[in-house]
Design an enzyme around this catalytic site. Structure first.
Site, PDB file in Angstrom:
ATOM      1  CB  ALA A 133      -0.982  -0.053   1.337  1.00  0.00           C
ATOM      2  CB  ILE A 160       9.900   4.572   7.504  1.00  0.00           C
ATOM      3  CG1 ILE A 160       8.161   3.354   7.057  1.00  0.00           C
ATOM      4  CG2 ILE A 160       9.089   5.108   8.599  1.00  0.00           C
ATOM      5  CD1 ILE A 160       7.321   4.439   6.239  1.00  0.00           C
ATOM      6  CB  ILE A 338      25.914  22.994 -19.316  1.00  0.00           C
ATOM      7  CG1 ILE A 338      24.276  22.794 -20.476  1.00  0.00           C
ATOM      8  CG2 ILE A 338      25.948  24.022 -19.132  1.00  0.00           C
ATOM      9  CD1 ILE A 338      23.155  24.043 -19.978  1.00  0.00           C
ATOM     10  CD  GLU A 364       6.164  14.275   2.246  1.00  0.00           C
ATOM     11  OE1 GLU A 364       6.061  15.114   1.422  1.00  0.00           O
ATOM     12  OE2 GLU A 364       7.478  13.860   2.592  1.00  0.00           O
TER      13      GLU A 364
HETATM   14  C1  FAD Z   1      12.960   7.824  -0.232  1.00  0.00           C
HETATM   15  C2  FAD Z   1      11.656   7.754  -0.154  1.00  0.00           C
HETATM   16  C3  FAD Z   1      10.905   7.854   1.208  1.00  0.00           C
HETATM   17  C4  FAD Z   1       9.784   7.706   2.033  1.00  0.00           C
HETATM   18  N1  FAD Z   1       9.307   8.163   3.304  1.00  0.00           N
HETATM   19  C5  FAD Z   1       8.355   8.036   3.626  1.00  0.00           C
HETATM   20  C6  FAD Z   1       7.946   8.042   5.067  1.00  0.00           C
HETATM   21  O1  FAD Z   1       7.993   8.795   5.426  1.00  0.00           O
HETATM   22  N2  FAD Z   1       6.571   7.503   5.057  1.00  0.00           N
HETATM   23  C7  FAD Z   1       5.419   7.055   4.068  1.00  0.00           C
HETATM   24  O2  FAD Z   1       4.422   6.445   4.567  1.00  0.00           O
HETATM   25  N3  FAD Z   1       6.335   6.254   3.289  1.00  0.00           N
HETATM   26  C8  FAD Z   1       6.861   6.864   2.411  1.00  0.00           C
HETATM   27  N4  FAD Z   1       7.791   7.172   1.332  1.00  0.00           N
HETATM   28  C9  FAD Z   1       6.727   5.724   0.654  1.00  0.00           C
HETATM   29  C10 FAD Z   1       6.716   6.793  -1.137  1.00  0.00           C
HETATM   30  O3  FAD Z   1       5.004   8.039  -0.097  1.00  0.00           O
HETATM   31  C11 FAD Z   1       5.657   6.027  -1.845  1.00  0.00           C
HETATM   32  O4  FAD Z   1       6.493   5.639  -1.858  1.00  0.00           O
HETATM   33  C12 FAD Z   1       4.046   6.719  -3.432  1.00  0.00           C
HETATM   34  O5  FAD Z   1       3.539   6.745  -2.783  1.00  0.00           O
HETATM   35  C13 FAD Z   1       4.477   5.353  -3.769  1.00  0.00           C
HETATM   36  O6  FAD Z   1       3.817   4.672  -3.733  1.00  0.00           O
HETATM   37  P1  FAD Z   1       4.274   3.006  -3.854  1.00  0.00           P
HETATM   38  O7  FAD Z   1       6.432   2.872  -3.726  1.00  0.00           O
HETATM   39  O8  FAD Z   1       3.746   1.667  -3.391  1.00  0.00           O
HETATM   40  O9  FAD Z   1       3.663   2.814  -5.106  1.00  0.00           O
HETATM   41  P2  FAD Z   1       2.702   2.120  -5.992  1.00  0.00           P
HETATM   42  O10 FAD Z   1       1.875   2.800  -5.232  1.00  0.00           O
HETATM   43  O11 FAD Z   1       3.388   1.029  -6.432  1.00  0.00           O
HETATM   44  O12 FAD Z   1       3.193   2.668  -7.586  1.00  0.00           O
HETATM   45  C14 FAD Z   1       3.594   2.573  -8.901  1.00  0.00           C
HETATM   46  C15 FAD Z   1       3.581   3.217  -9.768  1.00  0.00           C
HETATM   47  O13 FAD Z   1       2.013   2.278 -10.779  1.00  0.00           O
HETATM   48  C16 FAD Z   1       1.425   4.481 -10.630  1.00  0.00           C
HETATM   49  N5  FAD Z   1       0.489   4.129  -9.674  1.00  0.00           N
HETATM   50  C17 FAD Z   1      -0.402   3.516  -8.852  1.00  0.00           C
HETATM   51  N6  FAD Z   1      -1.696   3.693  -8.512  1.00  0.00           N
HETATM   52  C18 FAD Z   1      -2.085   4.276  -9.876  1.00  0.00           C
HETATM   53  C19 FAD Z   1      -2.951   5.207 -10.773  1.00  0.00           C
HETATM   54  N7  FAD Z   1      -4.636   4.404 -10.313  1.00  0.00           N
HETATM   55  N8  FAD Z   1      -3.536   5.492 -11.977  1.00  0.00           N
HETATM   56  C20 FAD Z   1      -2.095   6.224 -12.575  1.00  0.00           C
HETATM   57  N9  FAD Z   1      -0.609   5.604 -11.729  1.00  0.00           N
HETATM   58  C21 FAD Z   1      -0.726   5.004 -10.718  1.00  0.00           C
HETATM   59  C22 FAD Z   1       2.485   5.069  -9.443  1.00  0.00           C
HETATM   60  O14 FAD Z   1       2.663   6.590  -9.401  1.00  0.00           O
HETATM   61  C23 FAD Z   1       4.044   4.706 -10.163  1.00  0.00           C
HETATM   62  O15 FAD Z   1       4.402   5.013 -10.491  1.00  0.00           O
HETATM   63  C24 FAD Z   1       9.396   7.046   1.266  1.00  0.00           C
HETATM   64  C25 FAD Z   1       9.843   6.613   0.018  1.00  0.00           C
HETATM   65  C26 FAD Z   1      10.477   6.738  -0.760  1.00  0.00           C
HETATM   66  C27 FAD Z   1      11.667   5.824  -2.205  1.00  0.00           C
END
Ligand code: FAD
Length: 390
Positions: A133, A160, A338, A364
Site C-alpha cells: 500500500a 519510512i 551542459i 508524498e
Molecule cells: C525515499 C523515500 C522516502 C519515503 N518516505 C516515506 C515516509 O516517511 N513515510 C511513508 O509513509 N512513506 C514514505 N515513502 C513512500 C512513498 O510515499 C511511496 O513510495 C509512494 O507513495 C508511492 O507508493 P509505491 O512506492 O507503493 O508505488 P505504487 O503505489 O505501487 O505505484 C507504482 C506506480 O504506479 C503508479 N500508479 C499507482 N496507482 C495508479 C493509478 N491509479 N493511476 C495511475 N498510476 C498509478 C504510481 O504513480 C507509480 O508510478 C517514501 C518513499 C521513498 C522512495
C-alpha cells in the site's frame, strides 16, 4: 497585482541566504566526501549544532506555534525559506520542528513526544506506506488489535524516512477492517522504539535512505493513540499535505543553484575556440530551464499563498508538486548535459542532485497521484479552471 516580496519576506529570505552561504555551504566538500564513503553527510550532533547556531539567528521552529517557542511563519515565508535551504545539498533543516500532526497530541503526549521532538532531543518518523500500500494508502494492512488497555500491532511498514534513526514512530494502523481506512477504520499510534519495533535500512539511489519497520506483536498503550481512534487516515493525509509545497519549494532552490553553475560553466568552457554558451543548443537549454523555473516559482508560491488565505490548498499544491518535481528533474538533467563528462563525475554535486531529485516525483504523492487529484477536482466540479481567479 503585486509580485514583489514584502520588506519582511525579503529580510527573512536574505538572512536565511546569508546563513546558508556562511554556515552551510562551506560544509559541502566534507559532506560530499563522507557520502562518497557511504557515511551520513551530517551526523545527528552536527545537525543539532548547526540548528542551535541558526536558533541564535532567530530561526527555530518555522512552522511551530509561538506557544511552543516557534515562529509560526506563514506558508509563503516558509516556502521562501525552503527554497534558500535547497540551494545547498548539505542535509540541513532548521530545528524546533515537529511533524505537523504531532500537535494533535494530548497534554501527556505533548510532554512525552512533542516537546522533546521540538527541542531536538527525540526524533520521529511517520509510517503509513506498506509493501502492499503506497499510492493506495487506504489499503494498509498493519493491524492493531485491542487487548485490555493496550493495542497489539502486527505488520510491516516500508520506505519510512528516518525510520532507522527515529526514537519513535507515528504509525497508521488498521483498527477496524470492516470500516476501511478511509471511513474511520484506521488509527494513528505513537510507538516508542523501546516498545519493540525493528527497522532495516533500505539502500536507494539517493543519500540517506528510508527504512522498513517490522511490528511483531508490539504492545502499545491506548493512551498512545494520536488524535481520535479512527482518525488515522485523515491524519496521514494531513501529514502528507505539508510536503506538497515544501518539497517543490526546495526544488526551486536546487534548480536555481544548478542553473547558475551551468551558466558559469557555459561562459568559461571553450570548444572549437569559443565558449559553449555561444551555441544556440546551450542557450536554449538555459532559456528553457529559466522559464520552467520561473513558472514553478509562481505556481508554488501561489499554492503556499492558498494555505495562508485559509483556502483548500489541495488543488494548487498538487499542481505545484507535480510541476516543481518535474521542473527540477529537467533542469538538473540539462545542467548535467551542459557540464559534459564533468557533470557525470562525482567531483561535482550535479550527479548527486540528479539522483536526489528523482525522488521528488515519487514520495508524498507520485506524479500520477497529483494528476489524479488535479483532474478529479476538475471533473467533479470541485474546482474551476483558473482557481481563485476563475
Ligand atoms: C525515499 C523515500 C522516502 C519515503 N518516505 C516515506 C515516509 O516517511 N513515510 C511513508 O509513509 N512513506 C514514505 N515513502 C513512500 C512513498 O510515499 C511511496 O513510495 C509512494 O507513495 C508511492 O507508493 P509505491 O512506492 O507503493 O508505488 P505504487 O503505489 O505501487 O505505484 C507504482 C506506480 O504506479 C503508479 N500508479 C499507482 N496507482 C495508479 C493509478 N491509479 N493511476 C495511475 N498510476 C498509478 C504510481 O504513480 C507509480 O508510478 C517514501 C518513499 C521513498 C522512495
Amino acid at each position: 497585482m503585486d509580485f514583489a516580496l514584502s520588506d519582511e519576506e525579503r529580510a527573512v529570505r536574505d538572512t536565511v541566504r546569508a546563513f546558508v552561504t556562511r554556515e552551510v555551504m562551506p560544509l559541502e566538500p566534507e559532506v560530499l566526501r563522507r557520502e562518497r564513503a557511504h557515511q551520513p553527510g551530517l551526523d545527528r550532533s552536527e545537525l543539532r549544532e548547526l540548528q542551535l547556531k541558526a536558533r541564535k539567528f532567530g530561526f527555530w521552529g518555522l512552522a511551530t506555534p509561538e506557544e511552543y517557542g516557534g515562529m509560526a511563519l506563514p506558508a509563503v515565508m516558509q516556502s521562501l525559506i525552503w527554497t534558500e535551504l535547497g540551494r545547498s545539498f548539505v542535509p540541513f533543516r532548521f530545528g524546533g520542528e515537529a511533524d505537523n500532526i504531532l500537535f494533535h497530541a494530548t497534554e501527556e503526549q505533548k510532554r512525552e513526544f512533542l516537546l522533546p521532538t521540538i527541542e531536538g532531543e527525540r526524533t520521529s518518523c511517520f509510517a503509513i506506506t506498506e509493501p502492499g500500500a503506497g499510492s493506495d494508502a487506504a489499503n494498509i494492512k498493519l493491524r492493531a488489535r485491542r487487548d485490555g488497555d493496550d493495542w497489539i500491532l502486527d505488520g510491516e511498514k516500508t520506505f519510512i524516512t528516518n525510520g532507522n534513526d527515529a526514537d519513535f514512530a507515528i504509525v497508521v494502523a488498521v483498527t477496524d477492517p470492516k470500516k476501511g481506512a478511509r471511513r474511520g477504520g484506521a488509527t494513528a499510534f505513537l510507538v516508542d522504539r523501546a516498545m519493540g519495533w525493528r527497522s532495516e535500512f533500505i539502500q536507494t539511489m539517493g543519500e540517506g535512505g528510508p527504512a522498513s519497520l517490522v511490528f511483531d506483536g508490539v504492545r502499545v498503550p491506548h493512551r498512545n493513540i494520536l488524535g481520535e481512534p479512527g482518525q488515522g487516515f485523515t491524519l496521514g493525509m494531513e501529514w502528507i499535505g505539508k510536503g506538497r509545497y515544501t518539497i517543490p519549494s526546495h526544488a526551486i532552490g536546487i534548480a536555481e543553484r544548478a542553473l547558475q553553475m551551468a551558466i558559469d560553466h557555459a561562459t568559461t568552457r571553450e570548444t572549437f575556440g569559443a565558449p559553449i554558451a555561444t551555441n544556440q543548443a546551450i542557450q536554449w537549454m538555459i532559456a528553457d530551464s529559466e522559464t520552467e523555473l520561473e513558472a514553478a516559482r509562481w505556481l508554488i508560491l501561489r499554492s503556499a499563498w492558498t494555505v495562508d488565505q485559509g483556502l483548500d490548498p489541495r488543488h494548487a499544491s498538487s499542481m505545484g508538486k507535480l510541476y516543481g518535481a518535474g521542473m527540477v528533474n529537467r533542469v538538473v538533467d540539462r545542467v548535467l548535459q551542459i557540464h559534459g563528462g564533468m557533470g557525470y563525475t562525482r567531483e561535482l554535486p550535479i550527479e548527486r542532485w540528479y539522483r536526489q531529485v528523482r525522488l521528488y516525483r515519487i514520495f508524498e504523492g507520485t506524479d500520477e497521484m497529483q494528476r489524479l487529484i488535479i483532474s478529479r477536482d476538475l471533473l467533479r466540479g470541485y474546482t474551476k479552471i483558473g482557481g481563485h481567479l476563475a
